[in-house]
Design a protein around this motif. Structure first.
Motif, PDB file in Angstrom:
ATOM      1  N   LYS A 108      23.570  52.955  44.552  1.00 44.80           N
ATOM      2  CA  LYS A 108      22.522  52.939  45.586  1.00 44.80           C
ATOM      3  C   LYS A 108      23.056  53.492  46.908  1.00 44.80           C
ATOM      4  N   ARG A 109      24.349  53.194  47.181  1.00 43.25           N
ATOM      5  CA  ARG A 109      24.950  53.685  48.426  1.00 43.25           C
ATOM      6  C   ARG A 109      25.242  55.179  48.357  1.00 43.25           C
ATOM      7  N   GLN A 110      25.544  55.644  47.124  1.00 35.29           N
ATOM      8  CA  GLN A 110      25.989  57.036  46.968  1.00 35.29           C
ATOM      9  C   GLN A 110      24.844  58.052  46.859  1.00 35.29           C
ATOM     10  N   TRP A 111      23.694  57.623  46.266  1.00 33.22           N
ATOM     11  CA  TRP A 111      22.613  58.582  46.044  1.00 33.22           C
ATOM     12  C   TRP A 111      21.306  58.115  46.655  1.00 33.22           C
ATOM     13  N   ARG A 112      20.457  59.100  46.981  1.00 33.70           N
ATOM     14  CA  ARG A 112      19.087  58.784  47.382  1.00 33.70           C
ATOM     15  C   ARG A 112      18.169  59.250  46.274  1.00 33.70           C
ATOM     16  N   GLY A 113      17.239  58.374  45.879  1.00 32.16           N
ATOM     17  CA  GLY A 113      16.359  58.679  44.742  1.00 32.16           C
ATOM     18  C   GLY A 113      15.600  59.973  44.917  1.00 32.16           C
ATOM     19  N   SER A 114      15.038  60.190  46.120  1.00 37.72           N
ATOM     20  CA  SER A 114      14.194  61.367  46.329  1.00 37.72           C
ATOM     21  C   SER A 114      15.021  62.655  46.243  1.00 37.72           C
ATOM     22  N   VAL A 115      16.267  62.602  46.740  1.00 40.35           N
ATOM     23  CA  VAL A 115      17.139  63.792  46.693  1.00 40.35           C
ATOM     24  C   VAL A 115      17.526  64.090  45.238  1.00 40.35           C
ATOM     25  N   LEU A 116      17.843  63.015  44.532  1.00 39.49           N
ATOM     26  CA  LEU A 116      18.227  63.142  43.124  1.00 39.49           C
ATOM     27  C   LEU A 116      17.102  63.778  42.301  1.00 39.49           C
ATOM     28  N   LEU A 117      15.879  63.341  42.599  1.00 38.59           N
ATOM     29  CA  LEU A 117      14.703  63.856  41.893  1.00 38.59           C
ATOM     30  C   LEU A 117      14.600  65.378  42.043  1.00 38.59           C
ATOM     31  N   LYS A 118      14.831  65.839  43.291  1.00 38.81           N
ATOM     32  CA  LYS A 118      14.742  67.278  43.566  1.00 38.81           C
ATOM     33  C   LYS A 118      15.869  68.028  42.865  1.00 38.81           C
ATOM     34  N   GLU A 119      17.069  67.437  42.911  1.00 40.75           N
ATOM     35  CA  GLU A 119      18.212  68.084  42.253  1.00 40.75           C
ATOM     36  C   GLU A 119      17.954  68.270  40.762  1.00 40.75           C
ATOM     37  N   LEU A 120      17.439  67.185  40.142  1.00 40.36           N
ATOM     38  CA  LEU A 120      17.195  67.255  38.696  1.00 40.36           C
ATOM     39  C   LEU A 120      16.058  68.235  38.389  1.00 40.36           C
ATOM     40  N   GLU A 121      15.042  68.255  39.260  1.00 39.84           N
ATOM     41  CA  GLU A 121      13.925  69.188  39.042  1.00 39.84           C
ATOM     42  C   GLU A 121      14.421  70.631  39.075  1.00 39.84           C
ATOM     43  N   SER A 122      15.372  70.900  39.978  1.00 43.70           N
ATOM     44  CA  SER A 122      15.907  72.269  40.064  1.00 43.70           C
ATOM     45  C   SER A 122      16.673  72.629  38.784  1.00 43.70           C
ATOM     46  N   LYS A 123      17.091  71.618  38.037  1.00 42.40           N
ATOM     47  CA  LYS A 123      17.765  71.885  36.757  1.00 42.40           C
ATOM     48  C   LYS A 123      16.775  71.870  35.590  1.00 42.40           C
TER      49      LYS A 123
END
Lengths: 476, 139
Positions: free
Chosen positions: A411-426
């Motif tokens: 939870k400290r290392q990642w933000r859900g919304s940022v992760l979502l975008k990163e995965l979408e780009s993949k």
């Protein structure tokens, strides 16, 4: 973990010889890298399991083993009832019969791509997921006992599935010996609004494609080709199983003295198989297995409905459904003698080798499918049980990647919304009601599933058959 | 002393810990830690109350009974709780817990909690002024 604890038996087998109150050795299957990275608690817990009465051969841990409660996650142990063998609620876990169902769709990745967004949105709408979600199917209390007795078979009678689904489900979709009368009213009440729900945490529904075939012959036998689209559903017996686990863990802890069981740790709470409490737990746990089978069957039905609307040409047929949190009576050759023993698998998957009569006839020549879930955004695997697995660990293999990092750290290392975008780009679409939940389930918070599966393959626990990559992930 | 709560790490699950000047206060703080596993307790309004009763002569089992009772109410009522008033008299616990229905958008709940394990389970009086209670919950 300190390698000095072990006698190395092979590249992937590490033995702890009996000492103290251990009745049998403990064996961990992993390569050197995995075992060095493994939590010291796995050592403590697997050696504790080896002290329990009636344990047969050895206490085993799979390559994805990590710190659990009582048994480590990834723990396997067999008990002989005639030698005072025990059954342990902590050896099964709270999420009784948590497992994976893999479903062929009759589609390829190319069929999905033009409608991927729409499919993800519709699945997110129709598959209840996450804390506080309720099932679209409310079971009246009087119907609950029928479900607990009938499992996926009961779901079919209600119109939620096809006969072929049962054929490809462990126990033909219905665990015998279930005793709904041993399930408390509180457990039934907890399940009332949770049928056909995914849950949260590491549970998911994924649309995946076969990225790589690793074993051509077995993949053909399983009907898998590169580019094929598969739906995988990972969930269990929901609130009913959680409540049964809670209640019996307590009852067993309180009864240990009565049964003269010396527990190295309270969390190993257990009861003799041949005792009223042991039999009561068995009946309730088997009812929870049926609850999990019915739950995955209802989710299959809901998934079919979505696919039929978005991709009418799809044809969803179950490849296999296998649980990884159970205790089952199985026949194994032990010291040259055929014996019926109670096999606990906690975060470990049954992996019968080719020819086993419990494998569906058309899959029998290839070995039982073993379904390994990855973490959100990483790959999953389909493996096949081997002949050697019987000798290695009572025909058992790993179940997933296993966490490498706590939820708090993630939870400290990642933000859900940022992760979502990163995965979408993949090319991976995540749908989840909770951004915090997404952060806690970040792919980087898990071990590398490739290493775990490679170790299982090398150890002879199961063959790698196909690697699956996600296109859509519905998370709780 | 101030009452407070903590989480502590476990591989797959999560540890909850409560500190207080009395056993009851430590139980209350551990309950806040429990809610914080799923959501921010500061965002949970105290709109409805539920009475919980437990009875166990073993303080550690009384603690897991308390935590499991809250988990049960969360599950069947689809609620989150943020207010906890606990009274402990020997083996008997009576509590009033307050909260509201889960609101997915506002609470952004992460994981649901399955049950309290006995892993690292402790009920300790550190000094006359401080009690500490803890266990790992399965999520």
């Amino acid at each position: 973990m300190n390698l000095n604890y072990f006698v190395q038996k092979s590249e992937t087998a590490w033995q702890i010889n009996p000492k103290g109150n251990m009745r049998v050795p403990a064996i961990i299957y992993a390569d050197q890298g995995l075992i060095e990275a493994m939590d010291e608690k796995v050592y403590e817990q697997i050696t504790n399991v080896a002290t329990l009465p009636g344990i047969v051969n050895a206490a085993y841990a799979m390559p994805d083993a990590h710190w659990g409660y009582g048994f480590p996650i990834g723990g396997v142990a067999a008990f002989d009832p005639d030698e005072g063998g025990v059954i342990s609620a902590g050896g099964v876990g709270f999420d009784i019969s948590c497992g994976v169902r893999a479903i062929h769709t009759g589609l390829t990745k190319q069929d999905i791509l033009p409608v991927k967004q729409k499919l993800a949105d519709k699945l997110a709408l129709d598959i209840p997921a996450g804390l506080g979600s309720t099932g679209v199917i409310n079971i009246p209390i009087h119907e609950m006992d029928k479900m607990l007795k009938g499992g996926a078979k009961w779901a079919l009678k209600r119109g939620w599935g096809e006969n072929a689904d049962l054929h490809r489900t462990e126990e033909q979709g219905c665990m015998s010996g279930a005793e709904p009368g041993e399930v408390s009213e509180r457990a039934k009440k907890r399940q009332h609004r949770e049928m056909g729900t995914l849950g949260s945490g590491n549970h998911y529904l994924e649309v995946q494609y076969v990225e790589q075939v690793c074993h051509e012959k077995i993949a053909n036998g399983y009907g898998l080709r590169e580019g094929d689209v598969i739906v995988s559903i990972h969930c269990g017996s929901r609130g009913l199983g959680h409540q049964i686990g809670t209640e019996f863990l307590r009852s067993m802890a309180m009864a240990a003295n009565k049964y003269n069981i010396l527990l190295p740790d309270r969390e190993l709470a257990c009861a003799p198989i041949n005792s009223p409490l042991g039999q009561s737990y068995l009946g309730a746990m088997r009812a929870a297995i049926n609850c999990a089978l019915a739950n995955r069957q209802i989710l299959t039905h809901l998934t079919r409905e979505v696919f039929s609307r978005v991709l009418p040409e799809s044809r969803l047929s179950v490849l296999y459904d296998v649980s990884h949190n159970t205790c089952k009576v199985e026949s194994h050759i032990i010291n040259g003698k055929k014996m019926n023993v109670y096999i606990h698998r906690k975060g470990a998957t049954r992996a019968f080798g080719p020819g086993h009569p419990d494998i569906p006839k058309e899959l029998r020549p290839y070995g039982q499918p073993v379904l390994i879930g990855g973490s959100m955004g990483t790959c999953s695997y389909i493996l096949a049980g081997t002949e050697e697995s019987e000798k290695r660990a009572f025909s058992s293999a790993c179940h997933g990647a296993g966490r490498a990092m706590s939820r708090h750290q993630a939870k400290r290392q990642w933000r859900g919304s940022v992760l979502l975008k990163e995965l979408e780009s993949k090319g991976i679409l995540i749908r989840s009601p909770s951004m915090r939940g997404v952060a806690e389930e970040a792919p980087g918070a898990y071990k590398d599933v490739n290493e775990v599966v490679d170790a299982a393959d090398k150890a002879g626990l199961a063959h790698k058959v196909a690697k699956l990559s996600p296109l859509i992930c519905i998370k709780g | 002393m101030t009452s407070y709560w903590q989480h502590y790490p476990h591989d797959a699950d999560i540890g909850i810990r409560g500190f207080g000047a009395s056993l009851a206060s430590a139980f209350e703080q551990a309950a806040v830690a429990l809610t914080a596993v799923s959501a921010d307790p500061g965002k949970v309004r105290e709109k409805e109350s539920v009475i919980i009763k437990c009875n166990n002569a073993d303080p550690e089992l009384l603690f897991t009974d308390w935590i499991n009772s809250i988990i049960y109410e969360m599950a069947v009522r689809k609620m989150l709780f943020s207010g906890f008033k606990v009274d402990i008299n020997g083996a008997k616990l009576i509590a009033e817990i307050s909260g509201e229905q889960v609101d997915i958008l506002r609470h952004q709940p992460a994981v649901e909690i399955k049950g309290a394990t006995f892993t690292t389970l402790k009920v300790i009086q550190n000094s006359d002024l401080e009690w500490m209670v803890q266990t790992v919950v399965d999520v």
